[in-house]
Design an enzyme around this catalytic site. Structure first.
Site: not given
Length: 282
Positions: A226, A262
């Site tokens: 991210k 995840r």
């Protein structure tokens, strides 16, 4: 396929000793990291099985990008993207398949195709019947915190106390889900790293993950590749250059009590978690 047979691979999932790894398979043209790579059923299934070989416990299949600024897609298009992949994967793998969607109709189609978990970035708030559908499907449900919507969520997000506010929101959504009939043992919480949050917000939620684990539900931690990593290391402009930061965050999330991480890079994450466990065990 009956609901019981669909959900059976998930029995006891959140009570395993070691943090689990959820591998990401985006069957989208525009996801921030792997968009456009797995857009055919054959390629998506091959990638999913590759992640299983690398150690993934769960496979998360997504047909709509939720990256900052992403535009929504129709229910029909999303179902057309994910349902064939899930059905083909279920025919070849008996493990846990998660559908990453906000839409109840997509979740319903995915579970009919063989999914056994619903990963909802809107925490069952996208549609009035989301919670009722989750209860009807009887699958595991991930409730994630997101401020706003993907298209606008990174436009100057603000909180008075991000940790307290996210914890309170997820607690409320868990209670609402249970009131609608979702079984408590099937609820997971996700702080929503990068979803309507600045670097400071993301780091605070990571450093104080006990505020979520203390609510009594298993926590999914998702920070792989991210932009918050780029905010720390400006040289990591490409999502594929964020492996080091992704591993650091996954390990920290696991150390602070997350029951599942995840990730895109399954093999490296599984190895890192094994080494972390070996150190912890002396």
């Amino acid at each position: 396929m009956s609901r019981e047979s669909q959900t059976s691979p998930l029995v006891g999932l959140s009570h395993k000793a070691a943090p689990m790894v959820m591998g990401i398979v985006n069957v989208t043209p525009d996801s921030f990291s792997d968009g456009g790579r797995w857009t055919t059923t054959e390629r998506a299934v091959e990638q999913a099985l590759r992640l299983v070989e690398q150690g993934a416990d769960v496979l998360d299949i997504g047909g709509e990008s939720t990256r900052p600024g992403a535009d929504p897609v129709s229910e029909t298009e999303e179902i057309d993207r994910v349902a064939p992949v899930i059905a083909a994967l279920r025919a070849r793998w008996p493990g846990v398949i998660s559908i990453d969607t906000m839409k109840p109709a997509v979740a319903r189609a995915a579970v009919a195709a063989g999914a056994t978990m619903w990963n909802d970035v809107s925490a069952l708030t996208h549609a009035p019947d989301s919670a009722a559908v989750a209860a009807e499907l009887g699958c595991q449900v991930v409730l994630m915190h997101m401020k706003g919507e993907p298209r606008t969520m990174q436009a100057d997000p603000r909180y008075d106390d991000v940790v307290a506010e996210v914890a309170a929101y997820l607690s409320d959504q868990a209670q609402a889900a249970m009131a609608a009939g979702v079984v408590r043992d099937k609820i997971w919480l996700d702080p929503g790293i990068g979803f309507g949050k600045t670097l400071a917000h993301n780091m605070a939620l990571t450093a104080h993950l006990e505020a979520l684990t203390g609510l009594g539900f298993p926590v999914l931690y998702a920070a792989s590749r991210k932009r918050t990593i780029q905010a720390i290391d400006p040289t990591a402009t490409d999502a594929g250059d964020r492996l080091g930061g992704s591993l650091a965050l996954a390990l920290e999330g696991a150390r602070r009590g997350a029951r599942m991480v995840r990730v895109h890079d399954v093999r490296a994450t599984v190895q890192a978690l094994k080494v972390q466990a070996a150190v912890a065990n002396g």
